[in-house]
Scaffold this motif. Structure first.
Motif, mmCIF file in Angstrom:
data_model
loop_
_atom_site.group_PDB
_atom_site.id
_atom_site.type_symbol
_atom_site.label_atom_id
_atom_site.label_comp_id
_atom_site.label_asym_id
_atom_site.label_seq_id
_atom_site.Cartn_x
_atom_site.Cartn_y
_atom_site.Cartn_z
ATOM 1 N N SER A 25 -10.762 -5.237 -9.578
ATOM 2 C CA SER A 25 -11.685 -6.292 -9.137
ATOM 3 C C SER A 25 -13.098 -5.748 -8.958
ATOM 4 O O SER A 25 -14.074 -6.404 -9.306
ATOM 5 C CB SER A 25 -11.184 -6.943 -7.850
ATOM 6 N N GLU B 6 -7.412 -3.709 -6.471
ATOM 7 C CA GLU B 6 -8.767 -3.772 -5.925
ATOM 8 C C GLU B 6 -9.754 -3.001 -6.795
ATOM 9 O O GLU B 6 -10.905 -3.406 -6.933
ATOM 10 C CB GLU B 6 -8.783 -3.237 -4.492
ATOM 11 N N THR C 255 0.808 -1.219 0.000
ATOM 12 C CA THR C 255 0.000 0.000 0.000
ATOM 13 C C THR C 255 0.839 1.266 0.000
ATOM 14 O O THR C 255 0.300 2.360 0.052
ATOM 15 C CB THR C 255 -0.913 0.025 1.233
#
Length: 170
Positions: free
Chosen positions: A153, A150, A140
């Protein structure tokens, strides 16, 4: 890639990637395009295996070749009828599109060639282990890619939900 055999295998894999990529974007049948994409993803996994990145090759096969292509095929079959014969799309912009594509390819090649020496001269780029790749992909911090991963996704989930909603309205 120490030997001539490795180089020949790499050239064959690269040709497979290029040929099936072109076939995937030029075919008029959407299921064939998904199949050609599957071949491209398998060949990309072969490149990873040839570079001794077994984990990345396995992830490429399991996630992309296995999961994403099945998702694409499922969405295609759910939202369209591949047996229907559609009328042929005609466009007069093919020459401009081809010229733009070749121009962008040349620009990308020139910029990559200009940066190759700076990457190869860096001592930290001489050996990259799997832990540093995993940290870069799933970290991160600055220059790490968990948030874009993410976001993709969530985008795929939204596409599937949209496909189901469109299919239910028919």
């Amino acid at each position: 890639m120490e030997s001539v055999g490795s180089f020949i295998a790499y050239v064959i894999i690269a040709l497979v990637i290029v040929i099936f990529s072109v076939m995937a974007v030029t075919t008029r049948k959407i299921l064939r395009a998904a199949t050609y994409l599957l071949f491209v993803l398998f060949a990309t996994a072969a490149v990873y295996f040839q570079l001794d990145y077994e984990f990345l090759g396995a992830v490429q096969i399991a996630v992309y070749a296995g999961g994403i292509v099945v998702l694409f095929v499922f969405a295609i079959l759910l939202t369209s009828h591949p047996g229907n014969s559609e009328k042929k799309l005609e466009s007069r912009k093919n020459v401009r599109a081809l010229l733009l594509g070749v121009t962008m390819f040349v620009i990308a090649g020139i910029s990559l060639a200009g940066r190759t020496e700076s990457f190869l001269s860096r001592p930290e780029m001489s050996f990259i282990d799997m832990k540093s790749i995993g940290t870069a992909l799933m970290g991160t911090g600055h220059g790490q890619y968990l948030l874009p991963f993410e976001a993709v996704s969530i985008l795929l989930l939204a596409c599937m939900i949209g496909g189901i909603v469109i299919a239910r309205k028919k």
